[in-house]
Design a protein around this motif. Sequence first.
Motif, mmCIF file in Angstrom:
data_model
loop_
_atom_site.group_PDB
_atom_site.id
_atom_site.type_symbol
_atom_site.label_atom_id
_atom_site.label_comp_id
_atom_site.label_asym_id
_atom_site.label_seq_id
_atom_site.Cartn_x
_atom_site.Cartn_y
_atom_site.Cartn_z
ATOM 1 N N LEU A 153 13.988 -12.251 -14.354
ATOM 2 C CA LEU A 153 13.785 -10.843 -14.655
ATOM 3 C C LEU A 153 12.469 -10.377 -14.032
ATOM 4 O O LEU A 153 11.578 -11.180 -13.766
ATOM 5 C CB LEU A 153 13.787 -10.624 -16.169
ATOM 6 C CG LEU A 153 15.154 -10.845 -16.833
ATOM 7 C CD1 LEU A 153 15.033 -10.772 -18.343
ATOM 8 C CD2 LEU A 153 16.176 -9.821 -16.335
ATOM 9 N N PRO A 154 12.329 -9.075 -13.775
ATOM 10 C CA PRO A 154 11.188 -8.594 -12.983
ATOM 11 C C PRO A 154 9.837 -8.809 -13.654
ATOM 12 O O PRO A 154 9.716 -8.701 -14.879
ATOM 13 C CB PRO A 154 11.491 -7.101 -12.806
ATOM 14 C CG PRO A 154 12.421 -6.753 -13.903
ATOM 15 C CD PRO A 154 13.240 -7.977 -14.161
ATOM 16 N N LYS A 155 8.851 -9.092 -12.818
ATOM 17 C CA LYS A 155 7.480 -9.267 -13.272
ATOM 18 C C LYS A 155 6.589 -8.319 -12.487
ATOM 19 O O LYS A 155 6.731 -8.178 -11.269
ATOM 20 C CB LYS A 155 7.016 -10.707 -13.079
ATOM 21 C CG LYS A 155 7.764 -11.730 -13.921
ATOM 22 C CD LYS A 155 7.276 -13.142 -13.620
ATOM 23 C CE LYS A 155 7.931 -14.172 -14.532
ATOM 24 N NZ LYS A 155 9.393 -14.175 -14.426
ATOM 25 N N VAL A 156 5.659 -7.699 -13.160
ATOM 26 C CA VAL A 156 4.738 -6.770 -12.511
ATOM 27 C C VAL A 156 3.973 -7.468 -11.390
ATOM 28 O O VAL A 156 3.760 -6.898 -10.321
ATOM 29 C CB VAL A 156 3.765 -6.193 -13.553
ATOM 30 C CG1 VAL A 156 2.658 -5.375 -12.886
ATOM 31 C CG2 VAL A 156 4.512 -5.332 -14.579
ATOM 32 N N THR A 157 3.588 -8.701 -11.624
ATOM 33 C CA THR A 157 2.734 -9.404 -10.660
ATOM 34 C C THR A 157 3.456 -9.798 -9.379
ATOM 35 O O THR A 157 2.817 -10.246 -8.427
ATOM 36 C CB THR A 157 2.134 -10.652 -11.315
ATOM 37 O OG1 THR A 157 3.191 -11.447 -11.874
ATOM 38 C CG2 THR A 157 1.162 -10.266 -12.416
ATOM 39 N N ASP A 158 4.788 -9.639 -9.343
ATOM 40 C CA ASP A 158 5.551 -9.938 -8.129
ATOM 41 C C ASP A 158 5.721 -8.721 -7.235
ATOM 42 O O ASP A 158 6.222 -8.851 -6.106
ATOM 43 C CB ASP A 158 6.945 -10.478 -8.491
ATOM 44 C CG ASP A 158 6.893 -11.860 -9.118
ATOM 45 O OD1 ASP A 158 5.882 -12.559 -8.942
ATOM 46 O OD2 ASP A 158 7.871 -12.233 -9.806
ATOM 47 N N GLU A 159 5.348 -7.539 -7.725
ATOM 48 C CA GLU A 159 5.586 -6.311 -6.986
ATOM 49 C C GLU A 159 4.627 -6.191 -5.798
ATOM 50 O O GLU A 159 3.401 -6.242 -5.977
ATOM 51 C CB GLU A 159 5.421 -5.097 -7.902
ATOM 52 C CG GLU A 159 6.516 -4.945 -8.925
ATOM 53 C CD GLU A 159 7.860 -4.651 -8.286
ATOM 54 O OE1 GLU A 159 7.892 -3.962 -7.233
ATOM 55 O OE2 GLU A 159 8.874 -5.109 -8.830
ATOM 56 N N PRO A 160 5.147 -6.001 -4.577
ATOM 57 C CA PRO A 160 4.257 -5.859 -3.408
ATOM 58 C C PRO A 160 3.231 -4.742 -3.555
ATOM 59 O O PRO A 160 2.075 -4.895 -3.146
ATOM 60 C CB PRO A 160 5.241 -5.576 -2.267
ATOM 61 C CG PRO A 160 6.519 -6.219 -2.701
ATOM 62 C CD PRO A 160 6.577 -6.027 -4.188
ATOM 63 N N ALA A 161 3.640 -3.607 -4.144
ATOM 64 C CA ALA A 161 2.694 -2.502 -4.298
ATOM 65 C C ALA A 161 1.554 -2.869 -5.241
ATOM 66 O O ALA A 161 0.391 -2.493 -5.015
ATOM 67 C CB ALA A 161 3.418 -1.255 -4.805
ATOM 68 N N VAL A 162 1.881 -3.601 -6.303
ATOM 69 C CA VAL A 162 0.847 -4.041 -7.243
ATOM 70 C C VAL A 162 -0.105 -5.024 -6.562
ATOM 71 O O VAL A 162 -1.334 -4.936 -6.713
ATOM 72 C CB VAL A 162 1.490 -4.679 -8.499
ATOM 73 C CG1 VAL A 162 0.419 -5.310 -9.399
ATOM 74 C CG2 VAL A 162 2.299 -3.641 -9.271
#
Length: 314
Positions: free
Chosen positions: A235-244
Amino acid sequence: MTPDITPNPETTPTGTPRPAGAGLLAGHTVSRIGYGAMQLERLHGDRGTALAILRRAIELGIDHIDTAQFYGDGFVNGLIREAVHPHDGVLVASKIGADPNPGGPVPMRPAQRPQELRASVEDNLTSLGLDRIPLVNLRRMDAAPRIPLEADQVVDLDDQLAEMTALRDEGKIGAIGLSSVTLEGLRRAIPAGIACVQNAYSLVARGDEDMLRLCATEQIAWVPYFPLGSAFPGLPKVTDEPAVIAVARTLSRTPSQIGLAWLLHHAPNILLIPGTASAGHLEENVAAGAITLDETTLATLDAIPTRSGDITLG
């Protein structure tokens, strides 16, 4: 409950600056960054380190701690009882609606019946060494992550709120919160007096935006768990987001800090309770309260799509 009055709301009763400034929780002025104690159960074999983390949290200006009797089958509550003293001015919030399930596939089992809610409050009072718990969250099973329910655990919210209100009237709890609740459930519960909502919510899981807005209108604190996305694989994690990751690199911060800072910027009634069993990560979490995100950066982060998903445990 009448809100407490402090000479300077930007500092704790002991004079320490509040990380990220002040918010309101159950009628009390608190730091917008608190501490979720669940992960301390990982330190069952290192009590000294666990106690040191709690003391360090207070030194950093954290003055609200979130716990539950089912965290480590009372172990975490016992740590809080030992580490937190009345003069620290810390608001302790607990959670009911589940009981410990040592050795089970899920470390907690539903305990939704009114008599079980009352018994859990009594257990929390004993393990925390308190006469009154300032805030108790009712952990429903309506929203993810869900736990399968036996027939006798399917309990109407009104019946639960009646018991919670009785416990408040008796002085055993100070305020009522809701956890894992739906928008309809919150609307039904508001007349009972709701101090906060704890739902899974983060930059990548914003499915409860309407509920967040309702809480802001009703002056209800929004205290998200999974503030950096799901802890479950796939499931999605904030820390995996390229923009983040890109924003973190630009600001010389960690992706986790950017995810927490976004929450603090997103709505004024958001209070954070990130959990950790690491003193270093605790300090990083507190430091997120000092991050400023300009309008361009916020727009970039807001553009990240939400990908909320349902989760069933067990």
